[in-house]
Design a protein around this motif. Structure first.
Motif, PDB file in Angstrom:
ATOM      1  N   VAL A  86       0.760  -1.077   0.149  1.00 36.27           N
ATOM      2  CA  VAL A  86      -0.009  -0.067   0.124  1.00 36.27           C
ATOM      3  C   VAL A  86       0.928   1.383  -0.010  1.00 36.27           C
ATOM      4  N   TYR A  87       0.573   2.109  -0.959  1.00 34.00           N
ATOM      5  CA  TYR A  87       1.192   3.404  -0.983  1.00 34.00           C
ATOM      6  C   TYR A  87       0.181   4.740  -0.746  1.00 34.00           C
ATOM      7  N   ASP A  88       0.770   5.727  -0.164  1.00 36.31           N
ATOM      8  CA  ASP A  88      -0.003   6.862   0.217  1.00 36.31           C
ATOM      9  C   ASP A  88       0.437   7.930  -0.693  1.00 36.31           C
ATOM     10  N   LEU A  89      -0.438   8.950  -0.968  1.00 36.59           N
ATOM     11  CA  LEU A  89      -0.074   9.986  -1.960  1.00 36.59           C
ATOM     12  C   LEU A  89       0.109  11.053  -0.978  1.00 36.59           C
ATOM     13  N   ARG A  90       0.915  12.012  -1.422  1.00 42.64           N
ATOM     14  CA  ARG A  90       1.500  13.193  -0.524  1.00 42.64           C
ATOM     15  C   ARG A  90       0.692  14.232  -0.880  1.00 42.64           C
ATOM     16  N   ALA A  91       0.141  15.062  -0.014  1.00 42.05           N
ATOM     17  CA  ALA A  91      -0.396  16.233  -0.265  1.00 42.05           C
ATOM     18  C   ALA A  91       0.440  17.579  -0.530  1.00 42.05           C
ATOM     19  N   ALA A  92       0.205  18.636  -0.988  1.00 39.84           N
ATOM     20  CA  ALA A  92       0.936  19.714  -1.357  1.00 39.84           C
ATOM     21  C   ALA A  92       1.247  20.430  -0.256  1.00 39.84           C
ATOM     22  N   SER A  93       2.535  21.019  -0.311  1.00 39.14           N
ATOM     23  CA  SER A  93       3.074  21.527   1.066  1.00 39.14           C
ATOM     24  C   SER A  93       3.816  22.495   0.781  1.00 39.14           C
ATOM     25  N   GLY A  94       4.722  23.429   1.618  1.00 37.94           N
ATOM     26  CA  GLY A  94       5.631  24.496   1.537  1.00 37.94           C
ATOM     27  C   GLY A  94       5.219  25.652   0.975  1.00 37.94           C
ATOM     28  N   PHE A  95       3.700  25.971   1.556  1.00 36.18           N
ATOM     29  CA  PHE A  95       3.496  27.150   1.042  1.00 36.18           C
ATOM     30  C   PHE A  95       3.680  28.375   1.768  1.00 36.18           C
ATOM     31  N   ALA A 126      -1.601   3.637 -18.963  1.00 38.96           N
ATOM     32  CA  ALA A 126      -2.075   4.251 -20.148  1.00 38.96           C
ATOM     33  C   ALA A 126      -2.140   2.866 -21.149  1.00 38.96           C
ATOM     34  N   PRO A 127      -3.109   2.917 -22.295  1.00 38.18           N
ATOM     35  CA  PRO A 127      -3.181   1.698 -23.003  1.00 38.18           C
ATOM     36  C   PRO A 127      -1.891   1.218 -23.768  1.00 38.18           C
ATOM     37  N   GLY A 128      -1.604  -0.014 -23.781  1.00 32.78           N
ATOM     38  CA  GLY A 128      -0.386  -0.470 -24.442  1.00 32.78           C
ATOM     39  C   GLY A 128       0.875  -0.668 -23.359  1.00 32.78           C
ATOM     40  N   LEU A 129       0.591  -0.304 -22.207  1.00 33.80           N
ATOM     41  CA  LEU A 129       1.716  -0.417 -21.101  1.00 33.80           C
ATOM     42  C   LEU A 129       1.505  -1.529 -20.264  1.00 33.80           C
ATOM     43  N   ASP A 130       2.402  -2.128 -19.951  1.00 34.29           N
ATOM     44  CA  ASP A 130       2.157  -3.468 -18.977  1.00 34.29           C
ATOM     45  C   ASP A 130       3.445  -3.683 -18.541  1.00 34.29           C
ATOM     46  N   TYR A 131       3.563  -3.559 -17.146  1.00 34.81           N
ATOM     47  CA  TYR A 131       4.742  -3.698 -16.158  1.00 34.81           C
ATOM     48  C   TYR A 131       4.215  -4.595 -15.048  1.00 34.81           C
ATOM     49  N   PRO A 132       4.816  -5.574 -14.967  1.00 38.34           N
ATOM     50  CA  PRO A 132       4.193  -6.539 -13.950  1.00 38.34           C
ATOM     51  C   PRO A 132       4.825  -6.059 -12.658  1.00 38.34           C
ATOM     52  N   ALA A 133       5.788  -5.423 -12.635  1.00 34.84           N
ATOM     53  CA  ALA A 133       6.303  -4.610 -11.481  1.00 34.84           C
ATOM     54  C   ALA A 133       5.050  -3.996 -10.579  1.00 34.84           C
ATOM     55  N   PHE A 134       4.068  -3.354 -11.325  1.00 38.64           N
ATOM     56  CA  PHE A 134       3.239  -2.629 -10.718  1.00 38.64           C
ATOM     57  C   PHE A 134       1.986  -3.599 -10.235  1.00 38.64           C
ATOM     58  N   ALA A 135       2.060  -5.042 -10.548  1.00 34.13           N
ATOM     59  CA  ALA A 135       1.130  -5.624 -10.132  1.00 34.13           C
ATOM     60  C   ALA A 135       1.013  -5.791  -8.545  1.00 34.13           C
ATOM     61  N   GLY A 136       1.717  -5.513  -7.506  1.00 34.51           N
ATOM     62  CA  GLY A 136       1.486  -5.249  -6.272  1.00 34.51           C
ATOM     63  C   GLY A 136       1.345  -4.016  -5.645  1.00 34.51           C
ATOM     64  N   PHE A 137       1.415  -2.918  -6.578  1.00 33.16           N
ATOM     65  CA  PHE A 137       0.947  -1.733  -6.202  1.00 33.16           C
ATOM     66  C   PHE A 137      -0.397  -1.319  -5.858  1.00 33.16           C
TER      67      PHE A 137
END
Length: 368
Positions: free
Chosen positions: A203-212, A242-253
Motif C-alpha cells: 500500500v502506498y499513500d499520496l503526499r499532499a501539497a506543502s511548502g506554502f 495508459a493503453p499499451g503499457l504492461d509492467y508486471p512490477a506494478f502488480a503489487g502496487f
C-alpha cells in the motif's frame, strides 16, 4: 444302625434346607418379590426367537415382572401367545406398546412395554398386541434387508448393466480426450487468472501539497470539497497504466484508498497546509458551506509517450451558495518516472499531484 440314623437325617435336612434357600432366591429373582401381581396376555404375530418362560418384562426399561406362560396359538400357526405377570403398580394400559428387546452381548430376549394412555375395562385381563415385527432380531432384520437389496438388484439387473456400460464408455472417452481436457482447463485458468502467481500487495499513500508561503489572503467563508466526479476506471486502488503499457512490477502496487477518495482527502490536506484556520471541510461534513469546490478527475495514470511519466489532471469549479458558477479551471501536470518500479511511480505521482494541488489552492484563495 441306631447310631448312624441321626446323621443321615441331619444330612438330609441340611441338603433340603440348602435347596429350599436356593429355590427361594431363584423364585424371588424371577418373580421380582412378594408383592401383588397382575396378569396380562401378550400376542405376538410372528416368531419370538429365544424368548423363554421366566424371561424379564421391562416397562420403560425397568424390570417389573416376568413371562409366566408361553405357547403357540392353536388356531393360527404364525401367532405366539404369552402370559406375563407384572407388579400391580405398573401403569400398563390397553394401548401400551409391546415389543421384544435383546439385551447384552448375547442378545437375551425380554418383553419390553412402553407408554399407553387408555384404561382397560374393569374386571378384564387385557390382551396386549405386540407391534408387527416385534420379535425380529438384528440378525433377522439384516437378512431381510439383504433379501430386499438382492430383490432390487435382480429386478434391475439390465438397467444396472447398461449404466455400468455407459460409465465405462464415458471413462474411455475421457481417456482418449485427456489432452483436450487439459487444454480446456488451462484456458479456464488463464481466463480466471488462477494460473498467475499470488502477488503480495504493498500500500502506498499520496503526499499532499506543502511548502506554502504564509497566506497573504485567507480563504473567505466556509469552503466545502465534495468527492470528485469520475468515470468508472478511476474507482480503483490499483495504479492505472495508459493503453499499451504492461509492467508486471506494478502488480503489487495499491493506493491507500480508491483514487477519487484519495484525491479528495489529499486536496483537503493541501488546503490545511496552506491555511489551517480557514481549511475547507468535506461536503458531507459541512453544515452550511458558503462555496463548494467541485472536482472532476481527467487523468491519474502512468503514460508512456514519449517517456514514462505520472500524469494528474482534473477540472475545478467554484460554485456559490446559490449554485452560481464563480470560476472554473483545468489543472494538469506530469512528472517523469525514471523506471517502471512502484517507488519511482510514487515519486512521480507525488511531484505531479503536488504541483496541481498547490496551483489549485492558490487559485481558489485568489478567487475567494
Amino acid at each position: 444302625m441306631e447310631t448312624r440314623a441321626p446323621f443321615i437325617i441331619v444330612g438330609a435336612f441340611v441338603l433340603a434346607a440348602i435347596a429350599a434357600v436356593f429355590g427361594f432366591v431363584f423364585w424371588l429373582h424371577n418373580t421380582s418379590g412378594l408383592g401383588a401381581r397382575t396378569t396380562y396376555h401378550v400376542q405376538f404375530n410372528g416368531s419370538v426367537p429365544g424368548l423363554l418362560v421366566g424371561a424379564a418384562v421391562l416397562f420403560n426399561g425397568i424390570r417389573v415382572g416376568e413371562v409366566t406362560e408361553l405357547g403357540l396359538a392353536p388356531d393360527n400357526p404364525r401367532q405366539v401367545n404369552a402370559t406375563i405377570g407384572v407388579d400391580a403398580a405398573t401403569p400398563v394400559r390397553a394401548d401400551t406398546k409391546v415389543g421384544l428387546d435383546f439385551q447384552g452381548l448375547t442378545g437375551v430376549p425380554v418383553i419390553a412395554l412402553e407408554g399407553g394412555t387408555q384404561l382397560a375395562a374393569a374386571g378384564t385381563v387385557p390382551t396386549l398386541v405386540a407391534d408387527p415385527g416385534a420379535g425380529q432380531s438384528m440378525t433377522q432384520a439384516a437378512r431381510d434387508a439383504l433379501r430386499k437389496v438382492d430383490t432390487v438388484l435382480t429386478e434391475n439387473a439390465e438397467p444396472l448393466k447398461a449404466t455400468i456400460a455407459d460409465i465405462r464408455t464415458f471413462a474411455e472417452t475421457l481417456a482418449r480426450n485427456s489432452s483436450k481436457i487439459d487444454g480446456i482447463m488451462q484456458g479456464v485458468e488463464r481466463m480466471t487468472g488462477a494460473d498467475k502467481p499470488v502477488v503480495n500487495k504493498v500500500v502506498y499513500d499520496l503526499r499532499a501539497a506543502s511548502g506554502f508561503a504564509p497566506p497573504a489572503k485567507p480563504i473567505k467563508g466556509q469552503l466545502a470539497i465534495g468527492e470528485p466526479s469520475f468515470v468508472v476506471m478511476f474507482d480503483t486502488q490499483k495504479i492505472l497504466l495508459a493503453p499499451g503499457l504492461d509492467y508486471p512490477a506494478f502488480a503489487g502496487f495499491q493506493w491507500s484508498d480508491s483514487i477519487p477518495k484519495l484525491i479528495q482527502a489529499k486536496l483537503i490536506q493541501s488546503f490545511e497546509n496552506y491555511d489551517i484556520t480557514h481549511a475547507p471541510q468535506r461536503a458531507s461534513d459541512a453544515v452550511q458551506a458558503d462555496h463548494q469546490l467541485l472536482i472532476d478527475i481527467r487523468s491519474f495514470e502512468i503514460t508512456g509517450s514519449p517517456e514514462l511519466a505520472a500524469e494528474v489532471a482534473f477540472s475545478a469549479k467554484i460554485v456559490g451558495k446559490d449554485g452560481k458558477l464563480l470560476a472554473a479551471k483545468l489543472f494538469r501536470a506530469s512528472a517523469p518516472v525514471g523506471k517502471p518500479e512502484p517507488l519511482a511511480a510514487l515519486a512521480g505521482f507525488n511531484q505531479a499531484f503536488g504541483s496541481v494541488a498547490k496551483e489549485l489552492v492558490l487559485w481558489t484563495a485568489a478567487i475567494l
